[in-house]
Write an enzyme that holds these catalytic residues in place. Sequence first.
Site, mmCIF file in Angstrom:
data_model
loop_
_atom_site.group_PDB
_atom_site.id
_atom_site.type_symbol
_atom_site.label_atom_id
_atom_site.label_comp_id
_atom_site.label_asym_id
_atom_site.label_seq_id
_atom_site.Cartn_x
_atom_site.Cartn_y
_atom_site.Cartn_z
ATOM 1 N N ASP A 190 -16.353 -32.534 39.226
ATOM 2 C CA ASP A 190 -16.546 -31.470 38.252
ATOM 3 C C ASP A 190 -17.797 -30.691 38.663
ATOM 4 O O ASP A 190 -18.704 -31.240 39.290
ATOM 5 C CB ASP A 190 -16.709 -32.071 36.857
ATOM 6 C CG ASP A 190 -16.976 -31.024 35.807
ATOM 7 O OD1 ASP A 190 -16.212 -30.050 35.752
ATOM 8 O OD2 ASP A 190 -17.952 -31.178 35.057
ATOM 9 N N GLU A 228 -32.624 -21.606 29.356
ATOM 10 C CA GLU A 228 -32.673 -20.327 30.065
ATOM 11 C C GLU A 228 -33.993 -19.607 29.800
ATOM 12 O O GLU A 228 -34.637 -19.085 30.716
ATOM 13 C CB GLU A 228 -31.505 -19.437 29.650
ATOM 14 C CG GLU A 228 -30.138 -19.960 30.080
ATOM 15 C CD GLU A 228 -29.526 -20.866 29.025
ATOM 16 O OE1 GLU A 228 -30.273 -21.345 28.141
ATOM 17 O OE2 GLU A 228 -28.307 -21.100 29.079
ATOM 18 N N PHE A 239 -32.064 -14.363 18.824
ATOM 19 C CA PHE A 239 -30.760 -13.992 19.372
ATOM 20 C C PHE A 239 -29.699 -14.153 18.285
ATOM 21 O O PHE A 239 -29.708 -15.123 17.526
ATOM 22 C CB PHE A 239 -30.418 -14.888 20.560
ATOM 23 C CG PHE A 239 -29.087 -14.586 21.187
ATOM 24 C CD1 PHE A 239 -28.995 -13.715 22.261
ATOM 25 C CD2 PHE A 239 -27.923 -15.167 20.708
ATOM 26 C CE1 PHE A 239 -27.769 -13.431 22.841
ATOM 27 C CE2 PHE A 239 -26.690 -14.893 21.280
ATOM 28 C CZ PHE A 239 -26.617 -14.017 22.351
ATOM 29 N N GLN A 284 -24.119 -11.100 17.123
ATOM 30 C CA GLN A 284 -23.790 -9.687 16.909
ATOM 31 C C GLN A 284 -24.557 -8.789 17.880
ATOM 32 O O GLN A 284 -23.990 -7.893 18.504
ATOM 33 C CB GLN A 284 -24.111 -9.281 15.465
ATOM 34 C CG GLN A 284 -23.148 -9.863 14.437
ATOM 35 C CD GLN A 284 -23.597 -11.237 13.965
ATOM 36 O OE1 GLN A 284 -24.525 -11.821 14.519
ATOM 37 N NE2 GLN A 284 -22.921 -11.757 12.954
ATOM 38 N N THR A 285 -25.863 -9.030 18.004
ATOM 39 C CA THR A 285 -26.676 -8.164 18.873
ATOM 40 C C THR A 285 -26.636 -8.598 20.329
ATOM 41 O O THR A 285 -26.814 -7.777 21.229
ATOM 42 C CB THR A 285 -28.139 -8.173 18.405
ATOM 43 O OG1 THR A 285 -28.675 -9.506 18.517
ATOM 44 C CG2 THR A 285 -28.243 -7.722 16.953
ATOM 45 N N LYS A 344 -34.318 -8.579 25.629
ATOM 46 C CA LYS A 344 -33.698 -9.287 26.754
ATOM 47 C C LYS A 344 -32.318 -9.759 26.292
ATOM 48 O O LYS A 344 -32.189 -10.393 25.233
ATOM 49 C CB LYS A 344 -34.558 -10.503 27.135
ATOM 50 C CG LYS A 344 -33.975 -11.389 28.239
ATOM 51 C CD LYS A 344 -34.771 -12.694 28.360
ATOM 52 C CE LYS A 344 -34.521 -13.576 27.134
ATOM 53 N NZ LYS A 344 -35.222 -14.868 27.213
ATOM 54 N N ASP A 389 -18.319 -35.285 33.784
ATOM 55 C CA ASP A 389 -19.177 -35.600 32.645
ATOM 56 C C ASP A 389 -18.642 -35.078 31.315
ATOM 57 O O ASP A 389 -19.178 -35.407 30.266
ATOM 58 C CB ASP A 389 -20.583 -35.030 32.866
ATOM 59 C CG ASP A 389 -20.591 -33.509 32.919
ATOM 60 O OD1 ASP A 389 -19.521 -32.921 33.172
ATOM 61 O OD2 ASP A 389 -21.659 -32.910 32.691
#
Length: 571
Positions: free
Chosen positions: A183, A224, A253, A256-257, A277, A400
């Site tokens: 995988d 991230e 975050f 919608q946006t 961002k 996994d």
Amino acid sequence: MCESGDAIPSDGEVIEGIARVDESAITGESAPVIRESGGDRSAVTGGTRVLSDRIVVRITSEQGNTFIDRMISMVEGARRQKTPNEIALGILLVSLTAVFLLAVFTLPAFAHYSERAAEQSGVVNVSLPVLVALIVCLIPTTIGGLLSAIGISGIDRLVRRNVLATSGRAVEAAGDIDVLLLDKTGTITMGNRMAVAFHPAPGVSESDLAGAAQLASLADETPEGRSVFVLAKEKFNIRAREMNELSATFIPFTAQTRMSGVDVPAHEGRQATSVRKGAAQAVQAYIESLGGTYPPAVAKAVEEISRRGATPLVVSADECALGVIELKDIVKGGIRERFAQLRKMGIRTVMITGDNALTAGAIAAEAGVDDFMAQAAPEDKLQRIREEQAAGRLVAMTGDGTNDAPALAQADVGVAMNTGTQAAREAGNMVDLDSNPTKLIEIVEIGKQLLMTRGALTTFSIANDVAKYFAILPAMFLGLYAVSGSTVGPLAALNVMRLHSPQSAILSAVIFNALIIIALIPFALAGVKYRAEGAAAVLRRNVLIYGVGGVVAPFVGIKLIDIILVALRLA
């Protein structure tokens, strides 16, 4: 109704709202997906988790017919095949046992015929204890008794390498592996997208883009977001800024946006700034709503990054696009070299992923696998393994995710990553505590070592049986064809060990048969040293060392036991 942090209870359809959903437990893919009402992105799966916002889900699957239920049925329907070595050893042991039983059962009739031909009566000892002793000494009890010790030693060696195996049979099967299916997410790659590069827009320096990206990621606790922060610090030594000093407002975050960022107010001659961002389309719409222009160079960078199978995030300050952050699922370090080692061992590697062909191809090229299979559903993975097995190959599978569970259950060797789901760990017959897919190299070497040990002990066991003939058979036929005035006949010449009497010969052979199993347990646990050589060389060494040794050891051992029994007047 499912809000941020909630697990979706069952398969269904979003009828209200939009949210980011983590489907990694089901698909194995780390990147969250957007699920919203209407269109083709409304389906949700039970067991996934809402990361942001709020959705209302209508449960559409019947009880017992959900995705998880289908995985369970496929796991239960998966059956592991026997390996060629396992089949060959089974045939050998059954054949030897059948031959020896047939020989022993025909001995009384042969003895009575010989006595009549010699005109002697009762000179051949074919009593029940003697026949039972002969069966015990001749059938392959040595290798049969040591198989469990060999399996335990393999499990112990794997534990030292942080791999848990459910059985010694699984370890031995690893020694015959031809194909390794892996995988992608969490197995070949780290499983989380990480920032790897900044691509500034025309007129913007890379350091300015990195500073704005870091500022937008100050309150972003996702892997991230942290990776953007770390990359800016490593490349340009940009240090963290205190949110309190900036009096900044964090913009979380939302599905919608599809953006996040910060609003920094004006302070001591500094202008107010809004840094964003997020997804390219969302940031473009945001810039254009402020009256700005979205640069074609940024759009081109986004397209190139997407073509490489990576994820682009656009950064803007007010109405200006500063550039693009490239997020990539990082391939685990050193994995390419390890795959090259597997190739030298004759093992073909195949990466299987639910990603699109573009992303899968890019990761496969970087990792150095021999082949890849993109957009693979759980049924596709299971079918691929069955096709490989039908072609006579032995297959190992590492994975996994819950979607890997059926394939792990079907594979001859199923290695589940410890970082994976509970379903994957239970479906496999091994669990790698380090979650390192290239650990299969050590697993294969240990499996081959177990096969070499079993071959050596099998050769020794068969040679043992040949030597015991010279102890028991002369004892049984010692008086046959004896001339007048003598108690021994010409068959006494077979008593090359010069054993004291028929009784001591039989007793010595039975005692030696019991002691040799105990004496060989340390050897079975230590095993034969692994050497990367062909089957012909292994067979030649087994015959010369363990075959000859298996003949010599009974001659020495039985004679010593005979001397002790006579000295103690026990026979």
